[in-house]
Design an enzyme around this catalytic site. Structure first.
Site, PDB file in Angstrom:
ATOM      1  N   ASN A   1     -10.203  -0.745  -1.273  1.00 34.95           N
ATOM      2  CA  ASN A   1      -8.757  -0.538  -1.129  1.00 34.95           C
ATOM      3  C   ASN A   1      -8.068  -1.043  -2.401  1.00 34.95           C
ATOM      4  O   ASN A   1      -8.052  -2.246  -2.662  1.00 34.95           O
ATOM      5  CB  ASN A   1      -8.253  -1.300   0.105  1.00 34.95           C
ATOM      6  CG  ASN A   1      -6.767  -1.101   0.372  1.00 34.95           C
ATOM      7  OD1 ASN A   1      -6.047  -0.556  -0.475  1.00 34.95           O
ATOM      8  ND2 ASN A   1      -6.316  -1.537   1.526  1.00 34.95           N
TER       9      ASN A   1
ATOM     10  N   CYS B   1       0.823  -1.229   0.000  1.00 34.71           N
ATOM     11  CA  CYS B   1       0.000   0.000   0.000  1.00 34.71           C
ATOM     12  C   CYS B   1       0.852   1.272   0.000  1.00 34.71           C
ATOM     13  O   CYS B   1       0.359   2.340  -0.358  1.00 34.71           O
ATOM     14  CB  CYS B   1      -0.914   0.021   1.217  1.00 34.71           C
ATOM     15  SG  CYS B   1      -2.063  -1.357   1.224  1.00 34.71           S
TER      16      CYS B   1
ATOM     17  N   HIS C   1      -3.849   7.245   1.864  1.00 35.77           N
ATOM     18  CA  HIS C   1      -4.090   5.891   1.363  1.00 35.77           C
ATOM     19  C   HIS C   1      -5.495   5.452   1.782  1.00 35.77           C
ATOM     20  O   HIS C   1      -5.948   5.746   2.893  1.00 35.77           O
ATOM     21  CB  HIS C   1      -3.038   4.933   1.924  1.00 35.77           C
ATOM     22  CG  HIS C   1      -3.369   3.506   1.647  1.00 35.77           C
ATOM     23  ND1 HIS C   1      -3.604   3.046   0.372  1.00 35.77           N
ATOM     24  CD2 HIS C   1      -3.529   2.430   2.475  1.00 35.77           C
ATOM     25  CE1 HIS C   1      -3.883   1.757   0.427  1.00 35.77           C
ATOM     26  NE2 HIS C   1      -3.847   1.361   1.691  1.00 35.77           N
TER      27      HIS C   1
HETATM   28  O1  UT7 Z   1      -3.843  -1.215   3.433  1.00 35.50           O
HETATM   29  C1  UT7 Z   1      -3.793  -1.943   4.613  1.00 35.50           C
HETATM   30  C2  UT7 Z   1      -4.826  -3.027   4.496  1.00 35.50           C
HETATM   31  N1  UT7 Z   1      -5.686  -3.307   5.569  1.00 35.50           N
HETATM   32  C3  UT7 Z   1      -6.219  -2.463   6.461  1.00 35.50           C
HETATM   33  O2  UT7 Z   1      -5.963  -1.316   6.565  1.00 35.50           O
HETATM   34  C4  UT7 Z   1      -7.227  -3.070   7.381  1.00 35.50           C
HETATM   35  C5  UT7 Z   1      -7.212  -2.520   8.782  1.00 35.50           C
HETATM   36  N2  UT7 Z   1      -8.174  -3.219   9.609  1.00 35.50           N
HETATM   37  C6  UT7 Z   1      -9.476  -3.015   9.514  1.00 35.50           C
HETATM   38  O3  UT7 Z   1      -9.893  -2.152   8.766  1.00 35.50           O
HETATM   39  C7  UT7 Z   1     -10.405  -3.859  10.369  1.00 35.50           C
HETATM   40  O4  UT7 Z   1      -9.654  -4.730  11.190  1.00 35.50           O
HETATM   41  C8  UT7 Z   1     -11.397  -4.683   9.514  1.00 35.50           C
HETATM   42  C9  UT7 Z   1     -12.454  -3.762   8.928  1.00 35.50           C
HETATM   43  C10 UT7 Z   1     -10.682  -5.409   8.407  1.00 35.50           C
HETATM   44  C11 UT7 Z   1     -12.115  -5.748  10.353  1.00 35.50           C
HETATM   45  O5  UT7 Z   1     -12.767  -5.145  11.442  1.00 35.50           O
HETATM   46  P1  UT7 Z   1     -12.683  -5.815  12.881  1.00 35.50           P
HETATM   47  O6  UT7 Z   1     -13.512  -5.010  13.769  1.00 35.50           O
HETATM   48  O7  UT7 Z   1     -11.216  -5.956  13.233  1.00 35.50           O
HETATM   49  O8  UT7 Z   1     -13.366  -7.217  12.619  1.00 35.50           O
HETATM   50  P2  UT7 Z   1     -12.902  -8.686  13.056  1.00 35.50           P
HETATM   51  O9  UT7 Z   1     -11.970  -9.253  12.063  1.00 35.50           O
HETATM   52  O10 UT7 Z   1     -12.478  -8.707  14.507  1.00 35.50           O
HETATM   53  O11 UT7 Z   1     -14.260  -9.469  12.946  1.00 35.50           O
HETATM   54  C12 UT7 Z   1     -15.410  -9.122  13.763  1.00 35.50           C
HETATM   55  C13 UT7 Z   1     -16.591  -9.970  13.319  1.00 35.50           C
HETATM   56  C14 UT7 Z   1     -16.267 -11.463  13.225  1.00 35.50           C
HETATM   57  O12 UT7 Z   1     -17.422 -12.170  13.639  1.00 35.50           O
HETATM   58  P3  UT7 Z   1     -17.515 -12.805  15.117  1.00 35.50           P
HETATM   59  O13 UT7 Z   1     -16.351 -13.739  15.234  1.00 35.50           O
HETATM   60  O14 UT7 Z   1     -17.429 -11.637  16.056  1.00 35.50           O
HETATM   61  O15 UT7 Z   1     -18.850 -13.478  15.100  1.00 35.50           O
HETATM   62  C15 UT7 Z   1     -16.067 -11.683  11.756  1.00 35.50           C
HETATM   63  O16 UT7 Z   1     -16.340 -13.007  11.363  1.00 35.50           O
HETATM   64  O17 UT7 Z   1     -17.002  -9.571  12.004  1.00 35.50           O
HETATM   65  C16 UT7 Z   1     -17.059 -10.731  11.155  1.00 35.50           C
HETATM   66  N3  UT7 Z   1     -16.723 -10.350   9.791  1.00 35.50           N
HETATM   67  C17 UT7 Z   1     -17.641 -10.074   8.840  1.00 35.50           C
HETATM   68  N4  UT7 Z   1     -18.973 -10.038   8.860  1.00 35.50           N
HETATM   69  C18 UT7 Z   1     -19.594  -9.700   7.717  1.00 35.50           C
HETATM   70  C19 UT7 Z   1     -15.488 -10.225   9.264  1.00 35.50           C
HETATM   71  N5  UT7 Z   1     -15.576  -9.864   7.970  1.00 35.50           N
HETATM   72  C20 UT7 Z   1     -16.895  -9.756   7.687  1.00 35.50           C
HETATM   73  C21 UT7 Z   1     -17.592  -9.423   6.518  1.00 35.50           C
HETATM   74  N6  UT7 Z   1     -18.941  -9.392   6.582  1.00 35.50           N
HETATM   75  N7  UT7 Z   1     -16.988  -9.118   5.367  1.00 35.50           N
END
Ligand code: UT7
Length: 343
Positions: A300, A121, A270
Site C-alpha cells: 500500500n 489514501c 486504491h
Molecule cells: O488504505 C487503508 C489502509 N488500511 C487498510 O485498508 C487495511 C484494511 N484491513 C485489513 O486489510 C485487515 O484488517 C488486515 C490485513 C490489516 C489484518 O487482517 P485481520 O484479519 O483483521 O487480522 P487481525 O489484526 O485481526 O489479526 C489476526 C491475527 C492476530 O493474531 P492472534 O491474536 O489471532 O493470534 C495478529 O497478531 O493475525 C496476527 N497478525 C500477523 N501475523 C503474521 C497480524 N499481523 C500479522 C503479520 N504477520 N504481519
C-alpha cells in the site's frame, strides 16, 4: 468548453525490493509470507534508502510526468502534493518539490504555488478534483498532481506493529492535469469524509491538547510513547468501510454519468488490500481483466497507488486514448473519492 485532461503520467519506486520473507529475515519483523499473502495479496514492497526523502521520490515521478506531457517544469502553474509521510512536519512537501524542480532560480523561476493535500489514501482523488477545478476555471493551464509516500521510515517493525508494518511501501506517482478544448478529460469527481472514524486509522505523534504538545524529559527532549509514535489501525473497521464506500462511490459515479459499469474500460482501485478490491469487484460484477493492480509488488503506497497504476498502464499500453477510466479510493479520515476520466 474548457476541459481538464491528464496530459502526462510518471512514477518512481525505490530499487530496494523487500519481500515478505525479507521483512522477517532482514528487518526482524515477526511475520510470515503465507499470512501476508493470504490476508492482503502483498508479496513485496519497496523501501527507500536512508537519506532519501519523500520529495525526492516525488521529484523523479514528477519529472517523468512533465516530460510525458511534453512540457518543462516552468510550464507548471501549480503543484498539488498528496502525502501522509511528508519530509517534515512543516512546511509541506510541495515547497520542497517546487524548489527541486528548479522553479525558484534562473530562467525557470516561476515561483509556482505549491499546496499539500492531507487526505491520506484518498489524496490523489481529492487532488484530481482540485486540479480539474483549477484548470477548468481558467486559473491554471497545467497542474502537477503528485502522490508520494515514504512509509519505511515510519513503521513499527516489532511484533506490536506488525499488522500495519506488513502493509505499507514507498513510491510516488504523478500526473499533469492540463487544459484542452477537446471533448475528453476528467468528467466526474466526488469525494467524501466521515470524521466520526478519524481515530480508527491515525498516527498521533503529538497532541495539541497537551502542554507542551509532546511531553519532555528534564533535559527538554521530547518523549513520544509507542502508541503515539506509530500508526494505529482498526483493520476490520477499515476493511468493511472501504468495501462499502468504494462500491457506493463507483455506483454513484456511473449514475451521475448515465453509464453502467460495462462502459468503464479500466478500473484503478486504491491498493490497500487485494481482498478489499476483490470484494468490490465481485459485488459490482467487474471482470478481472478490467482491473489493474500493483499491491502485490509495492504494497500500500497510500496517495501514490492510483497515479502509479495510471502510469504503469499508460506506459505498458493497457491504458489507451479514448478509454473510460474509473478511479476510486478510501482511507484514513475516513475519506474516500471516485473519479471518471475519458483518457
Ligand atoms: O488504505 C487503508 C489502509 N488500511 C487498510 O485498508 C487495511 C484494511 N484491513 C485489513 O486489510 C485487515 O484488517 C488486515 C490485513 C490489516 C489484518 O487482517 P485481520 O484479519 O483483521 O487480522 P487481525 O489484526 O485481526 O489479526 C489476526 C491475527 C492476530 O493474531 P492472534 O491474536 O489471532 O493470534 C495478529 O497478531 O493475525 C496476527 N497478525 C500477523 N501475523 C503474521 C497480524 N499481523 C500479522 C503479520 N504477520 N504481519
Amino acid at each position: 468548453m474548457r476541459n481538464a485532461y491528464i496530459s502526462g503520467t510518471g512514477s518512481y519506486v525505490p530499487e530496494n525490493v523487500v519481500t515478505n520473507d525479507d521483512l522477517n529475515a532482514i528487518y526482524g519483523l515477526e511475520t510470515d509470507d503465507a499470512w501476508i499473502q493470504k490476508r492482503t495479496g502483498i508479496k513485496a514492497r519497496r523501501y527507500a534508502d536512508v537519506g532519501v526523502r519523500t520529495s525526492d521520490l516525488a521529484l523523479i515521478a514528477s519529472r517523468h510526468a512533465i516530460e510525458a506531457a511534453g512540457l518543462q517544469p516552468s510550464d507548471i502553474g501549480m503543484i498539488l502534493f498528496a502525502s501522509l509521510s511528508q519530509d517534515h512536519v512543516f512546511p509541506g512537501g510541495g515547497c520542497y518539490l517546487q524548489e527541486k524542480l528548479g522553479l525558484c532560480e534562473g530562467a525557470g523561476a516561476t515561483f509556482a504555488p505549491a499546496m499539500d493535500i492531507r487526505t491520506q489514501c484518498s489524496g490523489f482523488v481529492y487532488g484530481l478534483g482540485t486540479a480539474a477545478a483549477m484548470v477548468q476555471s481558467g486559473a491554471v493551464e497545467h497542474v502537477l498532481l503528485v502522490g508520494a509516500e515514504l512509509h519505511s521510515a515510519g513503521l513499527d517493525l516489532t511484533k506490536r506493529g506488525r499488522t500495519v508494518a506488513a502493509l505499507f511501501g514507498d513510491g510516488a506517482g504523478a500526473v499533469v492535469v492540463s487544459a484542452t478544448d477537446e471533448d475528453r478529460g476528467i468528467r466526474y469527481w466526488k469525494c467524501g469524509a466521515d470524521g466520526r472514524h478519524a481515530d480508527q486509522l491515525a498516527q498521533k505523534i503529538w497532541d495539541t491538547a497537551q502542554r507542551p504538545f509532546i511531553p519532555t524529559d528534564a533535559e527538554g527532549n521530547g518523549i513520544v510513547k509507542p502508541e503515539m509514535l506509530w500508526a494505529n489501525m482498526n483493520g476490520r473497521l477499515v476493511f468493511k468501510n472501504a468495501v462499502e464506500r468504494m462500491s457506493f462511490g463507483l455506483i454513484a459515479a456511473c449514475q451521475d454519468q448515465g453509464i453502467t459499469g460495462e462502459d468503464i474500460d479500466l478500473y484503478c482501485f486504491h491498493q490497500a488490500n487485494m481482498r478489499i478490491n476483490q470484494y468490490v469487484a465481485q459485488t459490482l460484477g467487474i471482470p478481472e481483466e478490467k482491473l489493474v493492480h500493483n499491491i502485490d509488488r509495492y504494497g500500500n503506497t497510500t496517495a501514490a497507488t492510483i497515479p502509479l497504476l495510471l502510469d504503469e498502464a499508460a506506459r505498458d499500453g493497457t491504458l489507451k486514448p479514448g478509454m473510460k477510466v474509473a478511479c476510486v479510493a478510501f482511507g484514513s479520515g475516513f475519506t474516500w473519492g471516485a473519479a471518471i476520466i475519458d483518457w
